[in-house]
Scaffold this active site. Structure first.
Site, PDB file in Angstrom:
ATOM      1  N   MET A 257      -8.853   8.359  -1.726  1.00 41.15           N
ATOM      2  CA  MET A 257      -9.851   8.741  -0.721  1.00 41.15           C
ATOM      3  C   MET A 257     -10.331  10.154  -1.007  1.00 41.15           C
ATOM      4  O   MET A 257      -9.528  11.038  -1.301  1.00 41.15           O
ATOM      5  CB  MET A 257      -9.250   8.672   0.682  1.00 41.15           C
ATOM      6  CG  MET A 257      -8.638   7.333   1.037  1.00 41.15           C
ATOM      7  SD  MET A 257      -8.024   7.356   2.744  1.00 41.15           S
ATOM      8  CE  MET A 257      -7.065   5.818   2.766  1.00 41.15           C
TER       9      MET A 257
ATOM     10  N   GLY B 210     -10.041   4.088   5.455  1.00 40.98           N
ATOM     11  CA  GLY B 210      -9.814   5.506   5.657  1.00 40.98           C
ATOM     12  C   GLY B 210      -8.461   5.877   6.206  1.00 40.98           C
ATOM     13  O   GLY B 210      -7.955   6.958   5.935  1.00 40.98           O
TER      14      GLY B 210
ATOM     15  N   GLY C 188      -3.980  -4.017   8.222  1.00 45.33           N
ATOM     16  CA  GLY C 188      -3.300  -4.678   9.327  1.00 45.33           C
ATOM     17  C   GLY C 188      -2.546  -5.933   8.963  1.00 45.33           C
ATOM     18  O   GLY C 188      -2.216  -6.736   9.834  1.00 45.33           O
TER      19      GLY C 188
ATOM     20  N   HIS D 232      -7.762   1.407  -5.243  1.00 48.23           N
ATOM     21  CA  HIS D 232      -8.840   1.192  -4.278  1.00 48.23           C
ATOM     22  C   HIS D 232      -9.582   2.507  -4.093  1.00 48.23           C
ATOM     23  O   HIS D 232      -9.077   3.442  -3.467  1.00 48.23           O
ATOM     24  CB  HIS D 232      -8.246   0.697  -2.955  1.00 48.23           C
ATOM     25  CG  HIS D 232      -9.252   0.437  -1.891  1.00 48.23           C
ATOM     26  ND1 HIS D 232      -8.901   0.168  -0.594  1.00 48.23           N
ATOM     27  CD2 HIS D 232     -10.614   0.382  -1.924  1.00 48.23           C
ATOM     28  CE1 HIS D 232      -9.986  -0.031   0.135  1.00 48.23           C
ATOM     29  NE2 HIS D 232     -11.035   0.111  -0.662  1.00 48.23           N
TER      30      HIS D 232
ATOM     31  N   HIS E  69      -0.732  -0.949  -4.470  1.00 45.62           N
ATOM     32  CA  HIS E  69      -2.072  -0.600  -4.011  1.00 45.62           C
ATOM     33  C   HIS E  69      -2.143   0.911  -3.819  1.00 45.62           C
ATOM     34  O   HIS E  69      -1.396   1.494  -3.038  1.00 45.62           O
ATOM     35  CB  HIS E  69      -2.366  -1.324  -2.696  1.00 45.62           C
ATOM     36  CG  HIS E  69      -3.795  -1.253  -2.264  1.00 45.62           C
ATOM     37  ND1 HIS E  69      -4.775  -2.070  -2.807  1.00 45.62           N
ATOM     38  CD2 HIS E  69      -4.409  -0.477  -1.348  1.00 45.62           C
ATOM     39  CE1 HIS E  69      -5.932  -1.803  -2.222  1.00 45.62           C
ATOM     40  NE2 HIS E  69      -5.739  -0.837  -1.344  1.00 45.62           N
TER      41      HIS E  69
ATOM     42  N   SER F 194       0.830  -1.202   0.000  1.00 48.67           N
ATOM     43  CA  SER F 194       0.000   0.000   0.000  1.00 48.67           C
ATOM     44  C   SER F 194       0.862   1.247   0.000  1.00 48.67           C
ATOM     45  O   SER F 194       1.571   1.532   0.973  1.00 48.67           O
ATOM     46  CB  SER F 194      -0.922   0.011   1.222  1.00 48.67           C
ATOM     47  OG  SER F 194      -1.625   1.239   1.280  1.00 48.67           O
TER      48      SER F 194
ATOM     49  N   ASP G 168      -7.158  -6.282   2.990  1.00 43.48           N
ATOM     50  CA  ASP G 168      -6.485  -4.995   3.138  1.00 43.48           C
ATOM     51  C   ASP G 168      -6.746  -4.470   4.544  1.00 43.48           C
ATOM     52  O   ASP G 168      -7.884  -4.225   4.923  1.00 43.48           O
ATOM     53  CB  ASP G 168      -7.029  -4.017   2.094  1.00 43.48           C
ATOM     54  CG  ASP G 168      -6.427  -2.623   2.211  1.00 43.48           C
ATOM     55  OD1 ASP G 168      -5.479  -2.445   2.987  1.00 43.48           O
ATOM     56  OD2 ASP G 168      -6.914  -1.715   1.510  1.00 43.48           O
TER      57      ASP G 168
ATOM     58  N   MET H  17     -11.976   4.645  -2.489  1.00 39.73           N
ATOM     59  CA  MET H  17     -12.797   4.928  -1.302  1.00 39.73           C
ATOM     60  C   MET H  17     -13.460   6.279  -1.505  1.00 39.73           C
ATOM     61  O   MET H  17     -13.104   7.285  -0.888  1.00 39.73           O
ATOM     62  CB  MET H  17     -11.927   4.878  -0.051  1.00 39.73           C
ATOM     63  CG  MET H  17     -11.533   3.459   0.319  1.00 39.73           C
ATOM     64  SD  MET H  17     -10.374   3.368   1.703  1.00 39.73           S
ATOM     65  CE  MET H  17      -8.823   3.353   0.786  1.00 39.73           C
TER      66      MET H  17
ATOM     67  N   ASP I 110      -4.526   3.906  -2.730  1.00 40.20           N
ATOM     68  CA  ASP I 110      -5.761   4.256  -2.027  1.00 40.20           C
ATOM     69  C   ASP I 110      -6.210   5.650  -2.428  1.00 40.20           C
ATOM     70  O   ASP I 110      -5.560   6.649  -2.094  1.00 40.20           O
ATOM     71  CB  ASP I 110      -5.531   4.216  -0.515  1.00 40.20           C
ATOM     72  CG  ASP I 110      -5.384   2.795   0.010  1.00 40.20           C
ATOM     73  OD1 ASP I 110      -6.334   2.011  -0.172  1.00 40.20           O
ATOM     74  OD2 ASP I 110      -4.338   2.474   0.603  1.00 40.20           O
TER      75      ASP I 110
ATOM     76  N   MET J 242     -12.263  -5.859   3.378  1.00 40.60           N
ATOM     77  CA  MET J 242     -11.524  -4.962   4.257  1.00 40.60           C
ATOM     78  C   MET J 242     -11.371  -5.606   5.634  1.00 40.60           C
ATOM     79  O   MET J 242     -12.345  -6.091   6.214  1.00 40.60           O
ATOM     80  CB  MET J 242     -12.235  -3.619   4.386  1.00 40.60           C
ATOM     81  CG  MET J 242     -12.227  -2.770   3.121  1.00 40.60           C
ATOM     82  SD  MET J 242     -10.561  -2.274   2.612  1.00 40.60           S
ATOM     83  CE  MET J 242     -10.059  -1.237   4.001  1.00 40.60           C
TER      84      MET J 242
END
Length: 229
Positions: free
Chosen positions: A38, A144, A175, A67, A34, A9, A173, A69, A36, A139
């Site tokens: 947002m 976020g 942790g 991804h 990856h 990520s 995705d 969001m 993200d 997820m």
């Protein structure tokens, strides 16, 4: 059965050196990157959009796993495609017409992924959505922000999807680390997104290779159980 794909990520990268970070991840064995996106509305954080993705694109041949969001995922399909996105993953919670959106993404020349939040029932993607999309993202944290705790309680959703759709790419995705990869791999995930678990590792190449080994071993077991190995 689908093979392991490791997708670091970029949210955990050094934003001042995105091109260098992308190259570093590819050199260390990453299959995908990856990204993200947002919008500050669907999720409270704000990251990058098509202009930044377009700026990174000339510097790496890595597969761009975008991804989205965002509250209006259909709005950005063409922009992300033009920027060099290859997998466009939208949230099932953000659209009333997921099948139409999947068609729109495919028409733009990209693969279509569908994401579900931790509290979203897996039944929302089982059926026509799973049959028409190219990947489902489960997820394992609330979307976020990076750096959250892995939610093992999401693993039954992954296992349900793997057993019902043995050939589908299933992504997790949130942790992911050396401490949580076993649970994800054993549940059936084959696309692994990890931020701090890879970017902050002393030897990211070893983390990526370990992820791949564990995922491919688990996928071989699923294939044998499904009678397709």
């Amino acid at each position: 059965m689908p093979e392991a794909k490791i997708s670091p990520s970029m949210l955990s990268s050094d934003f001042a050196f995105l091109a260098a970070e992308a190259k570093r991840m590819k050199k260390n064995g990453a299959d995908w990157l990856h990204l993200d996106v947002m919008d500050g509305h669907f999720v409270p954080n704000l990251t990058w959009g098509a202009p930044i993705i377009s700026a990174i694109r000339p510097h790496t041949e890595a597969y761009f796993d975008c991804h989205m969001m965002v509250s209006n995922p259909s709005q950005w399909v063409d922009d992300i495609a033009k920027a060099g996105g290859e997998m466009y993953t939208f949230h099932i919670e953000a659209t009333e017409d997921p099948l139409g959106l999947i068609q729109q993404i495919h028409a733009a020349g990209m693969k279509a992924g569908v994401a579900i939040k931790p509290k979203t029932p897996v039944e929302q993607v089982i059926g026509p959505v799973a049959e028409q999309c190219d990947m489902i993202l489960v997820m394992t944290v609330e979307p976020g922000f990076g750096g959250q705790r892995f939610m093992a309680e999401c693993m039954p959703k992954v296992e349900t999807l793997r057993r019902k759709y043995p050939n589908l790419d299933i992504e997790v995705d949130g942790g992911l680390s050396l401490e949580t990869i076993d649970a994800s791999a054993e549940a059936g995930a084959n696309v692994i997104v990890a931020g701090t678990g890879i970017f902050k590792a002393e030897k990211p190449d070893e983390v990526i290779s370990t992820f791949k080994e564990k995922v491919n071993k688990a996928q071989a077991r699923f294939a044998k159980e499904a009678g397709i190995a």
